[in-house]
Write an enzyme that holds these catalytic residues in place. Structure first.
Site, short mmCIF file in Angstrom:
data_model
loop_
_atom_site.label_atom_id
_atom_site.label_comp_id
_atom_site.label_asym_id
_atom_site.label_seq_id
_atom_site.Cartn_x
_atom_site.Cartn_y
_atom_site.Cartn_z
N LYS A 11 -12.58 -15.39 -7.87
CA LYS A 11 -11.74 -14.29 -8.38
C LYS A 11 -12.54 -13.50 -9.44
CE LYS A 11 -7.71 -16.84 -7.02
NZ LYS A 11 -6.30 -17.17 -7.20
N HIS A 96 -6.20 -11.28 0.55
CA HIS A 96 -5.71 -12.27 -0.41
C HIS A 96 -4.39 -11.76 -1.00
CE1 HIS A 96 -5.36 -14.73 -3.98
NE2 HIS A 96 -6.15 -15.60 -3.37
#
Ligand code: PGA
Length: 253
Positions: A11, A96
């Site tokens: 991330k 995502h």
């Protein structure tokens, strides 16, 4: 036979020096532990891709966490699939739930991204999953089915065969709540059935379906031993070299 895959998703974490240091540890540790044919991947922020691809060699593959749906052009601040490919990355996470939620990425847009990723000979890790409300009101099978149908099922059989699917229940991501192995297996089996209905048994049996959502070395053994779970997409635990390596190791035990 379908591949066993442990893919980390860093991330928006790790500056340049931190990323190099964590990744070097991961490569050294995974090299000692990796046996069999499981694949380890780290999906890192763009700034890392070039350096990590050189460090990872054949031990740990590299992926991006997103790319733009167009080939090139006037899209200030964006990164194309071709650019991702050019620095040695091999995978791209598409869809995502954080991108669906914070950047309003629709199934139609995600299909465009999947197409451009495949066109550039990269492997999409295509994420699907329901929210807590959808889990509680029992609509999660419908949600999963529509994400698959609208995001992936217009691909040709040849293209679909290259896709990795990741089931990530939104309520389990970063929350410490994990789907039980029975809950995860139920959805994974459903996903495989849907793939079979669309592309036939051989494609369905060869598709790797990863579980993601608070997966860690403690719960992975049970999750990864389920018949239709072929590995994990790992957020928090991929930021710790020991945890990530232990997840890779889980397939050897
Ligand atoms: P988590 O994230 O493992 O921190 O829950 C998973 C993901 O978002 O891919």
């Amino acid at each position: 036979m379908r591949k066993k895959i442990v893919a980390g998703n860093w991330k928006m974490n790790m500056d340049y020096a931190e990323g190099i240091s964590l990744f070097s540890e991961i490569v050294n540790m995974v090299r000692d532990e990796q046996k069999g044919d499981q694949v380890a991947v780290i999906c890192a922020p763009y700034i890392h891709l070039n350096s990590l691809a050189k460090l990872g060699g054949n031990t740990v593959k590299i992926g991006a966490q997103n790319c733009h749906q167009n080939e090139s052009g006037a899209y200030t601040g964006e990164i194309s699939a071709k650019m991702v490919k050019s620095v040695g990355a091999e995978y791209v996470i598409v869809g995502h739930s954080e991108r669906r939620q914070y950047y309003a990425e629709s199934d139609a847009l995600l299909l465009e991204k999947t197409n451009i990723v495949l066109k550039n000979n990269l492997i999409p890790i295509f994420c699907i999953g329901e929210t807590l409300d959808e889990r509680n009101n029992g609509s999660y099978f419908d949600i999963i089915k529509s994400q698959l149908t609208n995001g992936l099922f217009s691909l040709s059989e040849d293209d679909f065969s290259k896709v990795i699917v990741a089931y990530e229940p939104v309520w389990a991501i970063g929350t410490g709540l994990t789907a039980s192995s029975a809950q995860a297996q139920e959805v994974h089996a459903f996903i495989r059935q849907q793939i079979q209905a669309q592309y036939g048994e051989a494609v369905a049996q060869n598709t790797s379906i990863l579980y993601g959502g608070s997966c860690n070395p403690k719960n992975a053994e049970e999750l990864f031993s389920q018949q239709d779970i072929d590995g994990g997409l790992i957020g928090g635990a991929s930021l710790k070299s020991r945890d990530f390596t232990d997840l890779v190791k889980t397939f050897n035990s």
